[in-house]
Design a protein around this motif. Sequence first.
Motif, PDB file in Angstrom:
ATOM      1  N   PRO A   1       0.830  -1.213   0.000  1.00  0.00           N
ATOM      2  CA  PRO A   1       0.000   0.000   0.000  1.00  0.00           C
ATOM      3  C   PRO A   1       0.861   1.259   0.000  1.00  0.00           C
ATOM      4  O   PRO A   1       1.875   1.322   0.710  1.00  0.00           O
ATOM      5  N   VAL A   2       0.449   2.269  -0.762  1.00  0.00           N
ATOM      6  CA  VAL A   2       1.299   3.452  -0.941  1.00  0.00           C
ATOM      7  C   VAL A   2       1.237   4.414   0.236  1.00  0.00           C
ATOM      8  O   VAL A   2       2.120   5.267   0.390  1.00  0.00           O
ATOM      9  N   ARG A   3       0.229   4.317   1.069  1.00  0.00           N
ATOM     10  CA  ARG A   3       0.139   5.232   2.216  1.00  0.00           C
ATOM     11  C   ARG A   3       0.816   4.682   3.463  1.00  0.00           C
ATOM     12  O   ARG A   3       1.006   5.414   4.424  1.00  0.00           O
ATOM     13  N   ARG A   4       1.168   3.418   3.474  1.00  0.00           N
ATOM     14  CA  ARG A   4       1.810   2.835   4.649  1.00  0.00           C
ATOM     15  C   ARG A   4       3.261   3.310   4.718  1.00  0.00           C
ATOM     16  O   ARG A   4       4.003   3.179   3.734  1.00  0.00           O
ATOM     17  N   PRO A   5       3.712   3.850   5.831  1.00  0.00           N
ATOM     18  CA  PRO A   5       5.099   4.320   5.903  1.00  0.00           C
ATOM     19  C   PRO A   5       6.089   3.162   5.893  1.00  0.00           C
ATOM     20  O   PRO A   5       5.778   2.044   6.329  1.00  0.00           O
ATOM     21  N   ILE A   6       7.279   3.445   5.412  1.00  0.00           N
ATOM     22  CA  ILE A   6       8.379   2.486   5.484  1.00  0.00           C
ATOM     23  C   ILE A   6       9.027   2.643   6.853  1.00  0.00           C
ATOM     24  O   ILE A   6       9.306   3.766   7.291  1.00  0.00           O
ATOM     25  N   THR A   7       9.299   1.533   7.527  1.00  0.00           N
ATOM     26  CA  THR A   7       9.995   1.600   8.814  1.00  0.00           C
ATOM     27  C   THR A   7      11.175   0.636   8.805  1.00  0.00           C
ATOM     28  O   THR A   7      11.058  -0.493   8.320  1.00  0.00           O
ATOM     29  N   VAL A   8      12.277   1.100   9.318  1.00  0.00           N
ATOM     30  CA  VAL A   8      13.458   0.262   9.526  1.00  0.00           C
ATOM     31  C   VAL A   8      13.745   0.298  11.021  1.00  0.00           C
ATOM     32  O   VAL A   8      13.829   1.375  11.618  1.00  0.00           O
ATOM     33  N   ARG A   9      13.918  -0.884  11.628  1.00  0.00           N
ATOM     34  CA  ARG A   9      14.102  -0.976  13.079  1.00  0.00           C
ATOM     35  C   ARG A   9      15.365  -1.769  13.400  1.00  0.00           C
ATOM     36  O   ARG A   9      15.790  -2.617  12.608  1.00  0.00           O
ATOM     37  N   VAL A  10      15.901  -1.489  14.555  1.00  0.00           N
ATOM     38  CA  VAL A  10      17.017  -2.266  15.052  1.00  0.00           C
ATOM     39  C   VAL A  10      16.746  -2.658  16.506  1.00  0.00           C
ATOM     40  O   VAL A  10      16.228  -1.862  17.285  1.00  0.00           O
ATOM     41  N   ALA A  11      17.077  -3.895  16.825  1.00  0.00           N
ATOM     42  CA  ALA A  11      17.051  -4.357  18.213  1.00  0.00           C
ATOM     43  C   ALA A  11      18.489  -4.591  18.656  1.00  0.00           C
ATOM     44  O   ALA A  11      19.334  -5.014  17.865  1.00  0.00           O
ATOM     45  N   ASP A  12      18.770  -4.261  19.899  1.00  0.00           N
ATOM     46  CA  ASP A  12      20.113  -4.448  20.469  1.00  0.00           C
ATOM     47  C   ASP A  12      21.166  -3.638  19.721  1.00  0.00           C
ATOM     48  O   ASP A  12      22.249  -4.125  19.408  1.00  0.00           O
ATOM     49  N   GLY A  13      20.812  -2.403  19.399  1.00  0.00           N
ATOM     50  CA  GLY A  13      21.781  -1.542  18.734  1.00  0.00           C
ATOM     51  C   GLY A  13      21.175  -0.203  18.394  1.00  0.00           C
ATOM     52  O   GLY A  13      20.081   0.153  18.859  1.00  0.00           O
TER      53      GLY A  13
ATOM     54  N   ALA B   1      13.027   4.164  -8.054  1.00  0.00           N
ATOM     55  CA  ALA B   1      13.686   3.600  -9.231  1.00  0.00           C
ATOM     56  C   ALA B   1      14.587   4.609  -9.927  1.00  0.00           C
ATOM     57  O   ALA B   1      15.514   4.223 -10.654  1.00  0.00           O
ATOM     58  N   ASP B   2      14.330   5.901  -9.718  1.00  0.00           N
ATOM     59  CA  ASP B   2      15.154   6.948 -10.322  1.00  0.00           C
ATOM     60  C   ASP B   2      16.327   7.348  -9.438  1.00  0.00           C
ATOM     61  O   ASP B   2      17.083   8.264  -9.785  1.00  0.00           O
ATOM     62  N   GLY B   3      16.454   6.696  -8.293  1.00  0.00           N
ATOM     63  CA  GLY B   3      17.552   7.011  -7.389  1.00  0.00           C
ATOM     64  C   GLY B   3      17.279   8.163  -6.450  1.00  0.00           C
ATOM     65  O   GLY B   3      18.161   8.565  -5.682  1.00  0.00           O
ATOM     66  N   LYS B   4      16.051   8.686  -6.468  1.00  0.00           N
ATOM     67  CA  LYS B   4      15.701   9.785  -5.578  1.00  0.00           C
ATOM     68  C   LYS B   4      15.382   9.256  -4.192  1.00  0.00           C
ATOM     69  O   LYS B   4      14.649   8.273  -4.032  1.00  0.00           O
ATOM     70  N   ALA B   5      15.929   9.922  -3.175  1.00  0.00           N
ATOM     71  CA  ALA B   5      15.751   9.457  -1.804  1.00  0.00           C
ATOM     72  C   ALA B   5      14.346   9.757  -1.294  1.00  0.00           C
ATOM     73  O   ALA B   5      13.765  10.805  -1.585  1.00  0.00           O
ATOM     74  N   VAL B   6      13.819   8.828  -0.504  1.00  0.00           N
ATOM     75  CA  VAL B   6      12.555   9.016   0.192  1.00  0.00           C
ATOM     76  C   VAL B   6      12.841   9.688   1.534  1.00  0.00           C
ATOM     77  O   VAL B   6      13.722   9.241   2.276  1.00  0.00           O
ATOM     78  N   ALA B   7      12.126  10.752   1.825  1.00  0.00           N
ATOM     79  CA  ALA B   7      12.351  11.478   3.077  1.00  0.00           C
ATOM     80  C   ALA B   7      11.915  10.642   4.272  1.00  0.00           C
ATOM     81  O   ALA B   7      10.962   9.865   4.202  1.00  0.00           O
ATOM     82  N   GLY B   8      12.639  10.816   5.382  1.00  0.00           N
ATOM     83  CA  GLY B   8      12.300  10.107   6.606  1.00  0.00           C
ATOM     84  C   GLY B   8      13.141  10.609   7.763  1.00  0.00           C
ATOM     85  O   GLY B   8      14.009  11.471   7.586  1.00  0.00           O
ATOM     86  N   SER B   9      12.901  10.072   8.955  1.00  0.00           N
ATOM     87  CA  SER B   9      13.633  10.544  10.131  1.00  0.00           C
ATOM     88  C   SER B   9      13.751   9.427  11.168  1.00  0.00           C
ATOM     89  O   SER B   9      12.979   8.462  11.162  1.00  0.00           O
ATOM     90  N   PHE B  10      14.745   9.592  12.062  1.00  0.00           N
ATOM     91  CA  PHE B  10      14.975   8.650  13.152  1.00  0.00           C
ATOM     92  C   PHE B  10      14.178   9.079  14.386  1.00  0.00           C
ATOM     93  O   PHE B  10      13.884  10.256  14.576  1.00  0.00           O
TER      94      PHE B  10
ATOM     95  N   ASP C   1      16.134   7.654  20.053  1.00  0.00           N
ATOM     96  CA  ASP C   1      17.273   6.772  20.372  1.00  0.00           C
ATOM     97  C   ASP C   1      17.793   6.020  19.151  1.00  0.00           C
ATOM     98  O   ASP C   1      18.560   5.058  19.294  1.00  0.00           O
ATOM     99  N   ARG C   2      17.360   6.434  17.969  1.00  0.00           N
ATOM    100  CA  ARG C   2      17.840   5.897  16.697  1.00  0.00           C
ATOM    101  C   ARG C   2      17.643   4.378  16.596  1.00  0.00           C
ATOM    102  O   ARG C   2      18.468   3.657  16.037  1.00  0.00           O
ATOM    103  N   THR C   3      16.522   3.945  17.119  1.00  0.00           N
ATOM    104  CA  THR C   3      16.188   2.533  16.954  1.00  0.00           C
ATOM    105  C   THR C   3      15.153   2.317  15.847  1.00  0.00           C
ATOM    106  O   THR C   3      14.926   1.180  15.437  1.00  0.00           O
ATOM    107  N   VAL C   4      14.517   3.419  15.378  1.00  0.00           N
ATOM    108  CA  VAL C   4      13.512   3.326  14.320  1.00  0.00           C
ATOM    109  C   VAL C   4      13.698   4.490  13.347  1.00  0.00           C
ATOM    110  O   VAL C   4      13.897   5.628  13.773  1.00  0.00           O
ATOM    111  N   TRP C   5      13.639   4.170  12.068  1.00  0.00           N
ATOM    112  CA  TRP C   5      13.584   5.193  11.009  1.00  0.00           C
ATOM    113  C   TRP C   5      12.249   5.030  10.311  1.00  0.00           C
ATOM    114  O   TRP C   5      11.844   3.903   9.952  1.00  0.00           O
ATOM    115  N   THR C   6      11.530   6.166  10.109  1.00  0.00           N
ATOM    116  CA  THR C   6      10.200   6.134   9.495  1.00  0.00           C
ATOM    117  C   THR C   6      10.148   7.104   8.333  1.00  0.00           C
ATOM    118  O   THR C   6      10.558   8.268   8.458  1.00  0.00           O
ATOM    119  N   SER C   7       9.624   6.657   7.194  1.00  0.00           N
ATOM    120  CA  SER C   7       9.509   7.535   6.021  1.00  0.00           C
ATOM    121  C   SER C   7       8.380   8.531   6.215  1.00  0.00           C
ATOM    122  O   SER C   7       7.414   8.279   6.941  1.00  0.00           O
TER     123      SER C   7
END
Length: 389
Positions: free
Chosen positions: A60-72, A82-91, A94-100
């Motif tokens: 789904p296009v409205r669901r945010p992208i999340t990257v998480r880390v445990a124990d770090g 696909a064009d190499g353009k970055a998707v905006a997001g923030s940590f 405590d920098r355990t989650v990044w969300t678009s």
Amino acid sequence: MMDRRVVVKAALVAGVGAVVAACSGGGEDGGRPDGGGQPTESKPVAKLTAEPAVDAKDVPVRRPITVRVADGALTYVKVTNADGKAVAGSFNADRTVWTSSDVLGYGKTYTYAATATGADGKPAQLSGSFSTLTPSQQIRVTVNPADNAEVGVGMPVSVKFTGDVANKAEVEKALAIETSKHVEGSWGWLSDRQVDFRPKEYWPANIQVNVGAKLYGIDLGGGAYARADVSTKFKIGRNQVVKIHTTDHLMHVYRGGAKVKSYPCSNGLDADVNRNTPNGTFVVMSKEPSAIFDNARYGYTNVNKKWACRISNHGEFIHENQDNAANIGKVNTSHGCVNLLEADAKNFFDSALIGDPVEITGSRLGGPVNSDVMDWLVSWSAWQAKSAV
């Protein structure tokens, strides 16, 4: 990862040695030759996960992208299209989650790369790609009134679609109305391609109205999706209401509840119900300084009349008809329109706003409820029943 297995193996060996030494009746420290305490445990490595997962399809296009880390802690995250353009997001703090924060595109592939440092002080990495859903059809959505318009107190908010909507409840939940003064109102579906909002009573005068339709990414039904979100901000003007009782041959104009003008008029021919000016509450839909009228059924074509205010899609206008001056104020002879003398028609035309209510009584003909502007032709309870939620 090889280093970690060595450390774990060494720890296990040390543990076994401790057990063996204890069985042999060593000293008070459990047989540790150095006299130390418990063995030191290895610290955990960073564990990275992402949502959507690697190789996910039809995301789904409205669901945010999340990257998480445990124990770090995350040290780097980048998501690109696909064009190499970055998707905006923030940590997070405590920098355990990044969300678009950007909304994704339909039918696109996105690639992510992330690194983190684990509690063991060592780096960990995650990389992969996923693809978003591809609609079977992209539907264009429009909203009326337009931005910064000033409209009358009977003006409905209208959201229209270039294709049919099956998931009406889901769409309606994505529609929002904000007003500078509390207003009770409801959405109502007039067709599979149109949903309107009207207040229970006329809008309060001189308020601001903001409309948001966050429809991008919502399945309208059958795999069709809205092409984009739409919104508008407009103003409700002064309260002006037109009242016509057809047999009186007068058109009264009220401002703020007080009568300010009365114009003699000629309405639809009383003897022929099909030519009656219909009963009901209409709104001024458009204003045309010069309009061409055709009705082959009644034998006239290419008739030009001035200062025409359309009040329905059934064909009714308030307009000048100087050719009918002898009957204006005396007899109803029109084909359904409200005829005024030229000076009066110009005076009313200049005073009118799109959305001004026009209340008509005294006719034998009911309102045309198949019109796409029929919001005030039904009762409040009947209007509420048109809502899908």
